[in-house]
Structure formats: C-alpha cells, structure tokens
Design a protein around this motif. Structure first.
Motif, short mmCIF file in Angstrom:
data_model
loop_
_atom_site.label_atom_id
_atom_site.label_comp_id
_atom_site.label_asym_id
_atom_site.label_seq_id
_atom_site.Cartn_x
_atom_site.Cartn_y
_atom_site.Cartn_z
N LYS A 71 0.87 -1.18 0.00
CA LYS A 71 0.00 0.00 0.00
C LYS A 71 0.90 1.22 0.00
CE LYS A 71 -4.41 -1.45 1.51
NZ LYS A 71 -5.52 -1.23 2.41
N THR A 72 0.54 2.19 -0.79
CA THR A 72 1.34 3.41 -0.88
C THR A 72 1.03 4.38 0.26
OG1 THR A 72 -0.31 4.46 -2.29
CG2 THR A 72 1.48 3.25 -3.39
N THR A 73 0.00 4.09 1.02
CA THR A 73 -0.41 4.98 2.10
C THR A 73 0.00 4.47 3.47
OG1 THR A 73 -2.54 3.86 2.18
CG2 THR A 73 -2.39 5.87 0.83
N GLY A 74 0.77 3.41 3.53
CA GLY A 74 1.18 2.83 4.81
C GLY A 74 2.14 1.69 4.61
N GLY A 75 2.29 0.87 5.63
CA GLY A 75 3.28 -0.18 5.61
C GLY A 75 2.77 -1.57 5.33
N GLU A 76 1.55 -1.70 4.88
CA GLU A 76 1.03 -3.02 4.58
C GLU A 76 1.78 -3.59 3.38
OE1 GLU A 76 -0.75 -0.21 4.81
OE2 GLU A 76 -2.59 -0.55 5.94
N ARG A 77 2.30 -4.80 3.54
CA ARG A 77 3.09 -5.45 2.48
C ARG A 77 2.72 -6.92 2.40
NH1 ARG A 77 4.11 -0.59 1.99
NH2 ARG A 77 6.14 0.36 2.16
N LEU A 78 2.82 -7.49 1.22
CA LEU A 78 2.64 -8.92 0.98
C LEU A 78 3.79 -9.41 0.11
CD1 LEU A 78 -1.13 -8.98 -0.11
CD2 LEU A 78 -0.21 -9.31 2.20
N LEU A 79 4.23 -10.62 0.38
CA LEU A 79 5.35 -11.18 -0.37
C LEU A 79 5.20 -12.69 -0.44
CD1 LEU A 79 8.27 -10.82 -1.60
CD2 LEU A 79 9.10 -11.18 0.72
N VAL A 80 5.32 -13.24 -1.63
CA VAL A 80 5.40 -14.69 -1.82
C VAL A 80 6.55 -14.92 -2.79
CG1 VAL A 80 4.26 -16.76 -2.71
CG2 VAL A 80 2.95 -15.09 -1.39
N ALA A 81 7.44 -15.83 -2.42
CA ALA A 81 8.59 -16.12 -3.27
C ALA A 81 8.99 -17.58 -3.12
CB ALA A 81 9.76 -15.21 -2.89
N THR A 82 9.67 -18.07 -4.13
CA THR A 82 10.23 -19.41 -4.08
C THR A 82 11.69 -19.29 -3.68
OG1 THR A 82 8.72 -20.15 -5.80
CG2 THR A 82 10.67 -21.52 -5.41
N THR A 83 12.07 -20.00 -2.63
CA THR A 83 13.45 -19.94 -2.15
C THR A 83 14.23 -21.16 -2.65
OG1 THR A 83 12.88 -21.08 -0.10
CG2 THR A 83 12.80 -18.67 -0.06
N VAL A 84 15.53 -21.05 -2.59
CA VAL A 84 16.39 -22.18 -2.94
C VAL A 84 16.45 -23.06 -1.70
CG1 VAL A 84 18.70 -22.91 -3.61
CG2 VAL A 84 17.72 -20.81 -4.57
N GLY A 85 15.90 -24.24 -1.78
CA GLY A 85 15.84 -25.12 -0.62
C GLY A 85 14.70 -24.72 0.30
N ALA A 86 14.50 -25.49 1.34
CA ALA A 86 13.38 -25.27 2.25
C ALA A 86 13.76 -24.47 3.49
CB ALA A 86 12.79 -26.62 2.64
N ARG A 87 14.92 -23.85 3.46
CA ARG A 87 15.34 -23.06 4.63
C ARG A 87 14.97 -21.60 4.41
NH1 ARG A 87 21.23 -23.88 5.19
NH2 ARG A 87 21.00 -22.21 6.71
N PRO A 88 14.42 -20.97 5.44
CA PRO A 88 14.08 -19.54 5.31
C PRO A 88 15.34 -18.69 5.31
CG PRO A 88 13.63 -20.32 7.53
CD PRO A 88 14.03 -21.52 6.73
N PRO A 89 15.24 -17.45 4.93
CA PRO A 89 16.39 -16.55 4.97
C PRO A 89 16.99 -16.48 6.38
CG PRO A 89 14.59 -15.54 3.76
CD PRO A 89 14.05 -16.79 4.38
N ALA A 90 18.29 -16.28 6.45
CA ALA A 90 18.99 -16.27 7.73
C ALA A 90 18.46 -15.20 8.68
CB ALA A 90 20.49 -16.07 7.50
N GLU A 91 17.96 -14.09 8.15
CA GLU A 91 17.45 -13.00 8.99
C GLU A 91 16.12 -13.34 9.66
OE1 GLU A 91 20.05 -11.32 5.79
OE2 GLU A 91 18.42 -12.76 5.87
N CYS A 92 15.48 -14.39 9.22
CA CYS A 92 14.19 -14.79 9.79
C CYS A 92 14.40 -15.63 11.04
CB CYS A 92 13.39 -15.59 8.77
SG CYS A 92 12.97 -14.63 7.29
N LYS A 93 13.73 -15.24 12.10
CA LYS A 93 13.86 -15.91 13.39
C LYS A 93 12.50 -16.48 13.80
CE LYS A 93 18.05 -14.43 13.61
NZ LYS A 93 18.98 -15.25 12.91
N PRO A 94 12.50 -17.49 14.69
CA PRO A 94 11.22 -18.04 15.15
C PRO A 94 10.37 -16.93 15.78
CG PRO A 94 13.02 -19.48 15.79
CD PRO A 94 13.64 -18.23 15.24
#
Length: 148
Positions: A71-94
C-alpha cells in the motif's frame, strides 16, 4: 396533477439516489484501493530489490517467482517467493507470540495466514511451506521498525 404526485416523485428520487449511491460507493472504493495498492511480479529477489526500495533486503537475491504488493499509504506489504531449498532466509527468526492477519489482500496471496506464521523477518511475519516463503507486514509493524 394529483396531490400524491409530488410525494411519489420525491420517493422515486430518493430511491434513485439510494440505488446510485449503492453502485457508486463500492466502485469508488475499489478505484481508490487500486490507486493505493501496487502489485508487481519479479523473476528474482535481486530484480525485485533493484526495482523497489521497499522490498525487504532479507529476501534472498536468488529467490524466484517473487510476488510483491504494497500500500502506498502505509506499511502493509505482501510477499510470496520461491526460495532455494526449504530453509528460510537467515534473517528470519522463530516468532514470539502470535501474528496478526495481513491487512490487505492480493489474488496470489493466501487467506487466513496469521495462524500459519512461524517466523519474524524484520517487520514481516512469515512461514515457509517447502520452498514457498509467504510473508506480510502490517502498517504497525512496518512503522515500529522504521522501514522504508
């Protein structure tokens, strides 16, 4: 002209206004939402980050099939992507606690995601299903994080 004619005309006018408003207000709302929400698709995470400063930096460059909406009027964001392997990005924490529902939608974004969240990636809540990473940010999370 009978005495009832002005009343009938007034009633017809009120009904016509009501019908017009019932049609015009939802159409105007959809038009306004369309102007406030932008959606893009990218071949890779690197291309998405190059094109839009608002795409999270934690998204791996080698991610593919990136779908992104904001949204251009705030911080609402959506993201879907295919990653290499089944591990989430290193910056992602439980995740700690519970996640809120996404505050916006897109045809490619799943419904009822809050109960699936297992990760916190910056201001985003997320989950990984095989190689598919699904993430969303609420306006509050985005603002609290001071995100671009």
């Amino acid at each position: 002209m009978s005495r009832k004619t002005p009343l009938v005309l007034a009633a017809v006018g009120i009904v016509a206004l009501g019908v017009g408003a019932a049609v015009a207000v939802p159409a105007a709302d959809r038009w306004w939402d369309g102007r406030r929400q932008q959606s893009s698709a990218y071949a890779t995470g690197a291309k998405a980050k190059q094109d839009r400063r608002s795409v999270p930096r934690w998204l791996p460059d080698e991610a593919t099939s990136v779908q992104y909406a904001m949204k251009t009027t705030g911080g609402e964001r959506l993201l879907v992507a295919t990653t290499v392997g089944a591990r989430p990005p290193a910056e992602c924490k439980p995740i700690e606690g519970t996640a809120p529902e996404a505050e916006m939608g897109a045809p490619w974004f799943p419904d009822a995601v809050a109960g699936k969240a297992t990760l916190k990636c910056g201001s985003y809540f997320a989950y990984q299903d095989g190689t598919t990473l699904t993430a969303w940010s609420t306006d509050r999370e985005w603002r609290d994080a001071g995100s671009p």
